[in-house]
Design an enzyme around this catalytic site. Structure first.
Site, PDB file in Angstrom:
ATOM      1  N   PRO A  89       0.820  -1.224   0.000  1.00  0.00           N
ATOM      2  CA  PRO A  89       0.000   0.000   0.000  1.00  0.00           C
ATOM      3  C   PRO A  89       0.853   1.272   0.000  1.00  0.00           C
ATOM      4  O   PRO A  89       0.342   2.369  -0.230  1.00  0.00           O
ATOM      5  CB  PRO A  89      -0.829  -0.109   1.287  1.00  0.00           C
ATOM      6  CG  PRO A  89      -0.388  -1.314   2.007  1.00  0.00           C
ATOM      7  CD  PRO A  89       0.577  -2.079   1.166  1.00  0.00           C
ATOM      8  N   GLU A 116       1.920  -7.998   8.701  1.00  0.00           N
ATOM      9  CA  GLU A 116       2.151  -6.572   8.898  1.00  0.00           C
ATOM     10  C   GLU A 116       3.001  -5.975   7.796  1.00  0.00           C
ATOM     11  O   GLU A 116       3.021  -4.779   7.570  1.00  0.00           O
ATOM     12  CB  GLU A 116       2.833  -6.327  10.256  1.00  0.00           C
ATOM     13  CG  GLU A 116       1.877  -6.240  11.412  1.00  0.00           C
ATOM     14  CD  GLU A 116       0.709  -5.289  11.143  1.00  0.00           C
ATOM     15  OE1 GLU A 116       0.960  -4.081  11.059  1.00  0.00           O
ATOM     16  OE2 GLU A 116      -0.427  -5.768  11.003  1.00  0.00           O
ATOM     17  N   ARG A 154      -3.401  -7.870 -20.891  1.00  0.00           N
ATOM     18  CA  ARG A 154      -4.385  -7.537 -21.929  1.00  0.00           C
ATOM     19  C   ARG A 154      -3.869  -6.497 -22.922  1.00  0.00           C
ATOM     20  O   ARG A 154      -4.464  -6.276 -23.959  1.00  0.00           O
ATOM     21  CB  ARG A 154      -5.718  -7.127 -21.319  1.00  0.00           C
ATOM     22  CG  ARG A 154      -5.694  -5.852 -20.544  1.00  0.00           C
ATOM     23  CD  ARG A 154      -7.009  -5.629 -19.822  1.00  0.00           C
ATOM     24  NE  ARG A 154      -8.115  -5.282 -20.704  1.00  0.00           N
ATOM     25  CZ  ARG A 154      -8.235  -4.117 -21.349  1.00  0.00           C
ATOM     26  NH1 ARG A 154      -7.308  -3.200 -21.221  1.00  0.00           N
ATOM     27  NH2 ARG A 154      -9.281  -3.880 -22.121  1.00  0.00           N
ATOM     28  N   ASP A 169     -10.282   1.441 -25.071  1.00  0.00           N
ATOM     29  CA  ASP A 169     -11.006   1.323 -23.817  1.00  0.00           C
ATOM     30  C   ASP A 169     -10.686   2.443 -22.842  1.00  0.00           C
ATOM     31  O   ASP A 169      -9.863   3.306 -23.075  1.00  0.00           O
ATOM     32  CB  ASP A 169     -10.812  -0.064 -23.196  1.00  0.00           C
ATOM     33  CG  ASP A 169      -9.372  -0.361 -22.909  1.00  0.00           C
ATOM     34  OD1 ASP A 169      -8.572   0.582 -22.854  1.00  0.00           O
ATOM     35  OD2 ASP A 169      -9.049  -1.530 -22.736  1.00  0.00           O
TER      36      ASP A 169
HETATM   37  N1  ADE Z   1      -1.092  -5.099  -0.087  1.00  0.00           N
HETATM   38  C1  ADE Z   1      -2.023  -4.732   0.809  1.00  0.00           C
HETATM   39  N2  ADE Z   1      -2.721  -3.681   0.376  1.00  0.00           N
HETATM   40  C2  ADE Z   1      -2.216  -3.356  -0.853  1.00  0.00           C
HETATM   41  C3  ADE Z   1      -2.494  -2.348  -1.820  1.00  0.00           C
HETATM   42  N3  ADE Z   1      -3.444  -1.432  -1.629  1.00  0.00           N
HETATM   43  N4  ADE Z   1      -1.769  -2.330  -2.943  1.00  0.00           N
HETATM   44  C4  ADE Z   1      -0.784  -3.229  -3.146  1.00  0.00           C
HETATM   45  N5  ADE Z   1      -0.464  -4.188  -2.269  1.00  0.00           N
HETATM   46  C5  ADE Z   1      -1.162  -4.260  -1.142  1.00  0.00           C
END
Ligand code: ADE
Length: 245
Positions: A89, A116, A154, A169
């Protein structure tokens, strides 16, 4: 193009990459997706892949050794030339432009985190890219890895039956795509726009383009700021802005 995915739960991705367009692309040898279990590369008796964090605190952290060993074994001499994507994230946002960039590679490695997080040394000394698929936290990187593979595959020549589809697209031109309709022309009294049934291709194209502009203005006005619009487009959007949706 070859994808190597490293995960503690590779089996959850198996079905998806065998199905529909990706499945066909694999059978046609357009893509080769290999799913690797990081646990297979854990050297200790218990095949440990995670441990408590230094400094304390909750949760477990994925150990570096099995991840490094897995990538070294699988990538071999490609280790230093292949893009190695850590799904996290904290990564840079995954966009169509990133998928396009990846689709030019011969090979891509993806590391799926769990728990974590992943030991920082994986990020610093193994991964070349860090990618996030959105501003939310998932339980692992497997869904993000599938997302990256899907959006990238794709774009490869031959993967979509209709070559036109990927260039027209949503996002390919920076605009959202126009509406699609199929038969029946009248479904419960909801009619398909007359123009689309007229057979007049120039009018159909114009309608689709305006529908794209209208949708983008209403749903994702931020996208309009990022692209070059023709004078005609600007006039059309200006009119819509005054009229409302
Ligand atoms: N792992 C956990 N959440 C994630 C996200 N939003 N993007 C990429 N990998 C992740």
């Amino acid at each position: 193009m070859r994808f190597d995915v490293f995960s503690l739960f590779p089996e959850v991705m198996q079905e998806y990459v065998q199905t529909s367009i990706l499945g066909r692309a694999r059978q046609a040898d357009l893509i080769d997706v290999r799913l690797h279990n990081i646990r297979d590369y854990a050297a200790d008796k218990h095949r440990t892949t995670d441990d408590v964090p230094f400094g304390g605190g909750g949760g477990m952290v994925m150990k570096p050794e099995p991840i490094f060993s897995a990538l070294e074994a699988v990538l071999g001499e490609d280790l230093n030339s292949v893009r190695i994507v850590l799904l996290t994230p904290q990564g840079r946002p995954f966009k169509q432009s990133v998928a396009k960039d990846y689709s030019k590679q011969k090979r891509l490695a993806l590391i799926c985190g769990r728990y974590e997080g992943v030991d920082e040394r994986v990020r610093q000394h193994l991964a070349t890219d860090e990618v996030s698929v959105g501003d939310y936290v998932l339980t692992g990187g497997e869904i993000p890895a599938l997302l990256v593979i899907d959006a990238t595959a794709r774009l490869l020549p031959g993967v979509l039956g209709d070559e036109l589809a990927a260039t027209q697209d949503t996002y390919a031109r920076g605009l959202l795509e126009h509406a699609h309709y199929t038969r029946p022309a009248d479904f419960r009294g909801w009619l398909v726009p007359e123009i689309l049934r007229s057979g007049d291709h120039a009018r159909i194209e114009a309608w689709r383009h305006e529908d794209s502009l209208r949708r983008t203005l209403h749903r994702r006005p931020d996208l309009l700021r990022a692209i070059e619009l023709s004078d005609e487009d600007r006039v059309f959007l200006e009119k819509l802005n005054h009229k409302g949706p």
